[in-house]
Motif scaffolding. Sequence first.
Motif, mmCIF file in Angstrom:
data_model
loop_
_atom_site.group_PDB
_atom_site.id
_atom_site.type_symbol
_atom_site.label_atom_id
_atom_site.label_comp_id
_atom_site.label_asym_id
_atom_site.label_seq_id
_atom_site.Cartn_x
_atom_site.Cartn_y
_atom_site.Cartn_z
ATOM 1 N N ARG A 87 -8.040 -24.657 -7.608
ATOM 2 C CA ARG A 87 -7.733 -25.208 -6.281
ATOM 3 C C ARG A 87 -7.317 -26.672 -6.374
ATOM 4 N NH1 ARG A 87 -10.289 -27.367 -1.664
ATOM 5 N NH2 ARG A 87 -12.287 -27.644 -2.710
ATOM 6 N N HIS A 88 -7.942 -27.414 -7.297
ATOM 7 C CA HIS A 88 -7.624 -28.840 -7.443
ATOM 8 C C HIS A 88 -6.500 -29.086 -8.446
ATOM 9 C CE1 HIS A 88 -10.862 -30.514 -4.995
ATOM 10 N NE2 HIS A 88 -11.690 -29.629 -5.529
ATOM 11 N N GLY A 89 -6.010 -28.032 -9.073
ATOM 12 C CA GLY A 89 -4.940 -28.198 -10.049
ATOM 13 C C GLY A 89 -5.386 -28.887 -11.321
ATOM 14 N N LEU A 90 -6.639 -28.666 -11.716
ATOM 15 C CA LEU A 90 -7.193 -29.311 -12.900
ATOM 16 C C LEU A 90 -7.043 -28.423 -14.135
ATOM 17 C CD1 LEU A 90 -10.528 -30.718 -11.429
ATOM 18 C CD2 LEU A 90 -8.593 -32.077 -12.229
ATOM 19 N N ARG A 91 -6.665 -29.015 -15.233
ATOM 20 C CA ARG A 91 -6.734 -28.320 -16.509
ATOM 21 C C ARG A 91 -8.209 -28.070 -16.815
ATOM 22 N NH1 ARG A 91 -5.113 -32.137 -19.015
ATOM 23 N NH2 ARG A 91 -6.977 -32.811 -20.130
ATOM 24 N N HIS A 92 -8.571 -26.888 -17.244
ATOM 25 C CA HIS A 92 -9.995 -26.597 -17.393
ATOM 26 C C HIS A 92 -10.286 -25.641 -18.536
ATOM 27 C CE1 HIS A 92 -8.370 -23.408 -14.829
ATOM 28 N NE2 HIS A 92 -9.364 -22.649 -15.244
ATOM 29 N N ARG A 93 -11.500 -25.747 -19.047
ATOM 30 C CA ARG A 93 -12.014 -24.818 -20.043
ATOM 31 C C ARG A 93 -13.530 -24.771 -19.933
ATOM 32 N NH1 ARG A 93 -12.917 -27.366 -25.487
ATOM 33 N NH2 ARG A 93 -12.932 -29.624 -25.171
ATOM 34 N N GLU A 94 -14.148 -23.918 -20.711
ATOM 35 C CA GLU A 94 -15.595 -23.693 -20.596
ATOM 36 C C GLU A 94 -16.250 -23.726 -21.973
ATOM 37 O OE1 GLU A 94 -15.643 -19.861 -18.818
ATOM 38 O OE2 GLU A 94 -14.301 -20.497 -17.196
ATOM 39 N N LEU A 95 -17.458 -24.272 -22.021
ATOM 40 C CA LEU A 95 -18.270 -24.276 -23.230
ATOM 41 C C LEU A 95 -19.642 -23.718 -22.872
ATOM 42 C CD1 LEU A 95 -17.395 -27.828 -24.630
ATOM 43 C CD2 LEU A 95 -16.592 -25.636 -25.508
ATOM 44 N N THR A 96 -20.039 -22.652 -23.525
ATOM 45 C CA THR A 96 -21.321 -22.053 -23.219
ATOM 46 C C THR A 96 -21.916 -21.433 -24.467
ATOM 47 O OG1 THR A 96 -22.468 -20.442 -21.818
ATOM 48 C CG2 THR A 96 -20.229 -19.883 -22.515
ATOM 49 N N SER A 97 -23.208 -21.564 -24.610
ATOM 50 C CA SER A 97 -23.931 -20.951 -25.721
ATOM 51 C C SER A 97 -25.394 -20.837 -25.326
ATOM 52 C CB SER A 97 -23.786 -21.776 -27.004
ATOM 53 O OG SER A 97 -24.255 -23.099 -26.812
ATOM 54 N N GLU A 98 -26.026 -19.777 -25.780
ATOM 55 C CA GLU A 98 -27.430 -19.560 -25.457
ATOM 56 C C GLU A 98 -28.287 -20.530 -26.262
ATOM 57 O OE1 GLU A 98 -29.811 -16.011 -26.794
ATOM 58 O OE2 GLU A 98 -29.532 -15.473 -24.685
ATOM 59 N N LEU A 99 -29.184 -21.242 -25.570
ATOM 60 C CA LEU A 99 -29.992 -22.264 -26.224
ATOM 61 C C LEU A 99 -31.439 -22.189 -25.753
ATOM 62 C CD1 LEU A 99 -27.652 -25.369 -25.787
ATOM 63 C CD2 LEU A 99 -28.027 -24.080 -27.896
ATOM 64 N N ASP A 100 -32.346 -22.640 -26.614
ATOM 65 C CA ASP A 100 -33.720 -22.829 -26.173
ATOM 66 C C ASP A 100 -33.733 -23.879 -25.071
ATOM 67 O OD1 ASP A 100 -34.389 -21.086 -28.142
ATOM 68 O OD2 ASP A 100 -35.500 -22.503 -29.381
ATOM 69 N N GLU A 101 -34.654 -23.735 -24.141
ATOM 70 C CA GLU A 101 -34.662 -24.603 -22.962
ATOM 71 C C GLU A 101 -34.610 -26.086 -23.316
ATOM 72 O OE1 GLU A 101 -37.537 -25.705 -19.139
ATOM 73 O OE2 GLU A 101 -38.122 -24.111 -20.540
ATOM 74 N N PHE A 102 -35.420 -26.514 -24.269
ATOM 75 C CA PHE A 102 -35.526 -27.946 -24.548
ATOM 76 C C PHE A 102 -34.469 -28.446 -25.534
ATOM 77 C CE2 PHE A 102 -39.824 -26.586 -23.253
ATOM 78 C CZ PHE A 102 -39.945 -27.378 -22.116
ATOM 79 N N ASP A 103 -33.600 -27.559 -26.004
ATOM 80 C CA ASP A 103 -32.496 -27.975 -26.873
ATOM 81 C C ASP A 103 -31.242 -28.320 -26.080
ATOM 82 O OD1 ASP A 103 -34.056 -27.581 -29.104
ATOM 83 O OD2 ASP A 103 -33.276 -25.574 -29.529
ATOM 84 N N ARG A 104 -31.241 -28.018 -24.787
ATOM 85 C CA ARG A 104 -30.023 -28.176 -23.993
ATOM 86 C C ARG A 104 -29.563 -29.630 -23.844
ATOM 87 N NH1 ARG A 104 -31.119 -25.561 -18.545
ATOM 88 N NH2 ARG A 104 -33.168 -26.495 -18.917
ATOM 89 N N PRO A 105 -30.465 -30.608 -23.571
ATOM 90 C CA PRO A 105 -29.978 -31.990 -23.438
ATOM 91 C C PRO A 105 -29.291 -32.507 -24.697
ATOM 92 C CG PRO A 105 -32.150 -31.779 -22.454
ATOM 93 C CD PRO A 105 -31.886 -30.491 -23.177
ATOM 94 N N ALA A 106 -29.861 -32.213 -25.869
ATOM 95 C CA ALA A 106 -29.249 -32.681 -27.116
ATOM 96 C C ALA A 106 -27.883 -32.037 -27.331
ATOM 97 C CB ALA A 106 -30.172 -32.383 -28.295
ATOM 98 N N ARG A 107 -27.758 -30.768 -26.967
ATOM 99 C CA ARG A 107 -26.467 -30.094 -27.111
ATOM 100 C C ARG A 107 -25.426 -30.688 -26.174
ATOM 101 N NH1 ARG A 107 -22.448 -28.287 -29.971
ATOM 102 N NH2 ARG A 107 -21.405 -26.432 -29.111
ATOM 103 N N LEU A 108 -25.832 -31.016 -24.954
ATOM 104 C CA LEU A 108 -24.901 -31.642 -24.013
ATOM 105 C C LEU A 108 -24.431 -32.988 -24.552
ATOM 106 C CD1 LEU A 108 -23.557 -31.311 -21.199
ATOM 107 C CD2 LEU A 108 -25.426 -32.710 -20.286
ATOM 108 N N ALA A 109 -25.351 -33.774 -25.120
ATOM 109 C CA ALA A 109 -24.978 -35.066 -25.699
ATOM 110 C C ALA A 109 -23.981 -34.880 -26.836
ATOM 111 C CB ALA A 109 -26.220 -35.795 -26.189
#
Length: 282
Positions: A87-109
């Motif tokens: 709708r906004h005309g943005l180039r886009h993609r996705e990154l997803t992977s199953e992670l342990d709950e407390f590993d998510r912040p480090a993966r985002l960084a």
Amino acid sequence: MSYKDILLHLDSYPDPTPMDVVDEAMRICAALGEGVTAAAFPVRIPLKSNFLPDRLIGLARLAEAEESPSAENVAQLLARFRAEAARHGLRHRELTSELDEFDRPARLAQLARTHDLCVIPYVGEVASQTAFAEAVVFGAGRPVLIFRSGAGHIRPGGFRKVLVAWDGGRAASRAVADAMPVLVQAEEVRILTVLGDKPSAVGRGADALMAHLALHGVSAEAEDYTAAGRGAGKILEQVSDERGFDLMVMGAYGHSRLREFLLGGATQYILTAPPVPVLMSH
């Protein structure tokens, strides 16, 4: 001048990012840049094999009951993300992977290290999202933009009134450089120095910064504000609210002690409860 590659965090657990907040985040991304990548992580609940507890209370079933909604949330969030990006005309993609709950912040960084900017919406229980923001700002070497949902500060033309928190320090300088794509498009840039909070914050300390910004086409004004016993975070909150700023730009301060990260007073205050969208760098 804009951010070419924005990373947007969409939370799936314990509560998913609401769909209206996804829409709000995408408006922010559209105002800031040209391309956005969604990072959404289905949660994996780690279990240690133990026959008796599993037999008595069904640990495996309980873990599955937590994991399944998280995966469904990711699918729904990414579907909404794709629709809003189109709708906004943005180039886009996705990154997803199953992670342990407390590993998510480090993966985002880790992911944020190869993006221009990371956008993190704050909703509901803020504590979990603060962990993501801290991980990115101190671990990625890239700026993070945090915002509290429903604030309504994003205007059709983007961020037009910008407040820069300036104390003459390294982190503040880095934040200004990281925010340059926003500053050059803003209609009003106000540099605020809180005196009495840090030794590096001195009267008329923003004169050199104003001259530097002018070379980039940014017309900024500066003012000094005496702390008078109040924390810099509270003063920044008051000024941003009273004067209707769309965005705050500030450096993030912290140091490690005994493997725990201790944040500066203003950093902790704003990270926990951003009064307006905040672009923060370390």
